[in-house]
Design a protein around this motif. Structure first.
Motif, short mmCIF file in Angstrom:
data_model
loop_
_atom_site.label_atom_id
_atom_site.label_comp_id
_atom_site.label_asym_id
_atom_site.label_seq_id
_atom_site.Cartn_x
_atom_site.Cartn_y
_atom_site.Cartn_z
N GLU A 12 -2.45 -4.70 -6.43
CA GLU A 12 -3.26 -4.50 -5.24
C GLU A 12 -3.60 -5.83 -4.60
OE1 GLU A 12 -7.41 -2.95 -5.47
OE2 GLU A 12 -6.51 -1.27 -4.39
N PHE A 13 -3.48 -5.92 -3.30
CA PHE A 13 -3.75 -7.15 -2.55
C PHE A 13 -5.26 -7.41 -2.51
CE2 PHE A 13 -5.07 -9.07 1.43
CZ PHE A 13 -4.33 -10.23 1.42
N THR A 14 -5.65 -8.66 -2.73
CA THR A 14 -7.05 -9.06 -2.56
C THR A 14 -7.10 -10.34 -1.75
OG1 THR A 14 -7.09 -10.33 -4.63
CG2 THR A 14 -7.80 -8.03 -4.75
N PHE A 15 -8.12 -10.46 -0.92
CA PHE A 15 -8.35 -11.65 -0.11
C PHE A 15 -9.74 -12.16 -0.46
CE2 PHE A 15 -9.89 -13.75 3.78
CZ PHE A 15 -8.87 -14.65 3.99
N ASP A 21 -8.94 -2.48 1.71
CA ASP A 21 -9.80 -1.38 2.17
C ASP A 21 -11.23 -1.86 2.38
OD1 ASP A 21 -7.72 0.44 2.17
OD2 ASP A 21 -8.04 0.97 0.06
N GLU A 22 -11.73 -2.70 1.46
CA GLU A 22 -13.07 -3.25 1.61
C GLU A 22 -13.17 -4.11 2.86
OE1 GLU A 22 -13.74 -5.41 -1.98
OE2 GLU A 22 -14.08 -3.62 -3.19
N LEU A 23 -12.14 -4.92 3.11
CA LEU A 23 -12.14 -5.79 4.28
C LEU A 23 -12.14 -4.98 5.57
CD1 LEU A 23 -9.56 -8.46 3.08
CD2 LEU A 23 -12.00 -8.83 3.47
N GLN A 24 -11.37 -3.88 5.59
CA GLN A 24 -11.29 -3.07 6.80
C GLN A 24 -12.58 -2.32 7.07
OE1 GLN A 24 -7.68 -0.88 5.98
NE2 GLN A 24 -6.45 -2.35 7.14
N ASP A 25 -13.39 -2.07 6.04
CA ASP A 25 -14.68 -1.40 6.23
C ASP A 25 -15.79 -2.37 6.64
OD1 ASP A 25 -13.53 1.00 5.59
OD2 ASP A 25 -14.10 0.91 3.46
N MET A 26 -15.57 -3.67 6.48
CA MET A 26 -16.60 -4.67 6.80
C MET A 26 -16.75 -4.84 8.31
SD MET A 26 -15.91 -7.84 4.27
CE MET A 26 -16.01 -7.72 2.52
N VAL A 83 -8.24 -5.42 10.58
CA VAL A 83 -7.93 -4.23 11.37
C VAL A 83 -6.51 -4.29 11.93
CG1 VAL A 83 -8.68 -4.94 13.68
CG2 VAL A 83 -9.09 -2.61 12.91
N MET A 84 -5.91 -5.48 11.96
CA MET A 84 -4.56 -5.66 12.52
C MET A 84 -3.46 -5.46 11.49
SD MET A 84 -5.15 -9.11 14.61
CE MET A 84 -5.95 -9.17 16.18
N VAL A 85 -3.81 -5.36 10.21
CA VAL A 85 -2.80 -5.27 9.15
C VAL A 85 -1.98 -4.00 9.32
CG1 VAL A 85 -2.48 -5.07 6.66
CG2 VAL A 85 -4.14 -6.68 7.58
N ASP A 86 -0.69 -4.12 9.12
CA ASP A 86 0.30 -3.05 9.23
C ASP A 86 0.60 -2.63 10.66
OD1 ASP A 86 0.75 -2.96 6.50
OD2 ASP A 86 -0.79 -1.44 6.16
N LEU A 87 0.12 -3.39 11.64
CA LEU A 87 0.46 -3.13 13.04
C LEU A 87 1.56 -4.09 13.47
CD1 LEU A 87 -3.05 -2.73 14.70
CD2 LEU A 87 -1.53 -0.95 13.87
N THR A 88 2.28 -3.73 14.52
CA THR A 88 3.32 -4.58 15.07
C THR A 88 2.86 -5.09 16.43
OG1 THR A 88 5.01 -3.31 13.93
CG2 THR A 88 5.74 -4.72 15.72
N PHE A 89 2.93 -6.40 16.61
CA PHE A 89 2.56 -7.04 17.87
C PHE A 89 3.80 -7.67 18.47
CE2 PHE A 89 -1.39 -6.80 15.61
CZ PHE A 89 -2.33 -6.57 16.59
#
Length: 140
Positions: A12-15, A21-26, A83-89
């Motif tokens: 599992e990825f951690t930063f 998931d924790e980061l996206q809820d912050m 919030v941008m993770v897994d999106l394509t820009f």
């Protein structure tokens, strides 16, 4: 010496000790405290109107921004947020829009870091109209 991000023993990825998931809820301010100084400062000073619009687009288009339908932007100085993770820009490199798929490892960097503005130059043989000195080819 610990790294900013790592893949845990369960894959599992951690930063900086937090899962994705924790980061996206912050809240944005909580995430800013975990980012490097330059990105944290730009968020604390307040995102520009264009950056806020891009962030709103990223929140709205979480499933829609696929490789076939990327979010187009000129904002190369936008920090990559959870919030941008897994999106394509589609990031503009000065000439055209190039696709960038945001991975979790990109957190804390800028969008422009993943789309180069300069291409490598490969010189060929001296052609017709070249000067005498540039036509010289050593025999050995």
């Amino acid at each position: 010496m610990s790294s900013e991000y790592q893949i845990g023993h369960e894959g599992e990825f951690t930063f900086r000790g937090h899962t994705l998931d924790e980061l996206q809820d912050m809240e944005l301010e909580e995430v800013a405290e975990l980012l490097p100084a330059r990105q944290r400062r730009s968020i604390e000073r307040g995102l520009t109107e264009e950056k806020q619009k891009l962030l709103a687009k990223a929140r709205d288009a979480e499933e829609e921004a696929t490789a076939n339908n990327p979010i187009r932007t000129h904002l190369r100085d936008m920090p990559v947020l959870p919030v941008m993770v897994d999106l394509t820009f589609a990031v503009h490199n000065g000439q055209e829009f190039e696709r960038v798929r945001v991975e979790p490892e990109m957190l804390g960097h800028y969008l422009g870091e993943f789309q180069l503005t300069r291409s490598s130059v490969e010189h060929g043989q001296a052609g017709i109209g070249a000067t005498r000195s540039s036509k010289f080819v050593p025999l050995k």
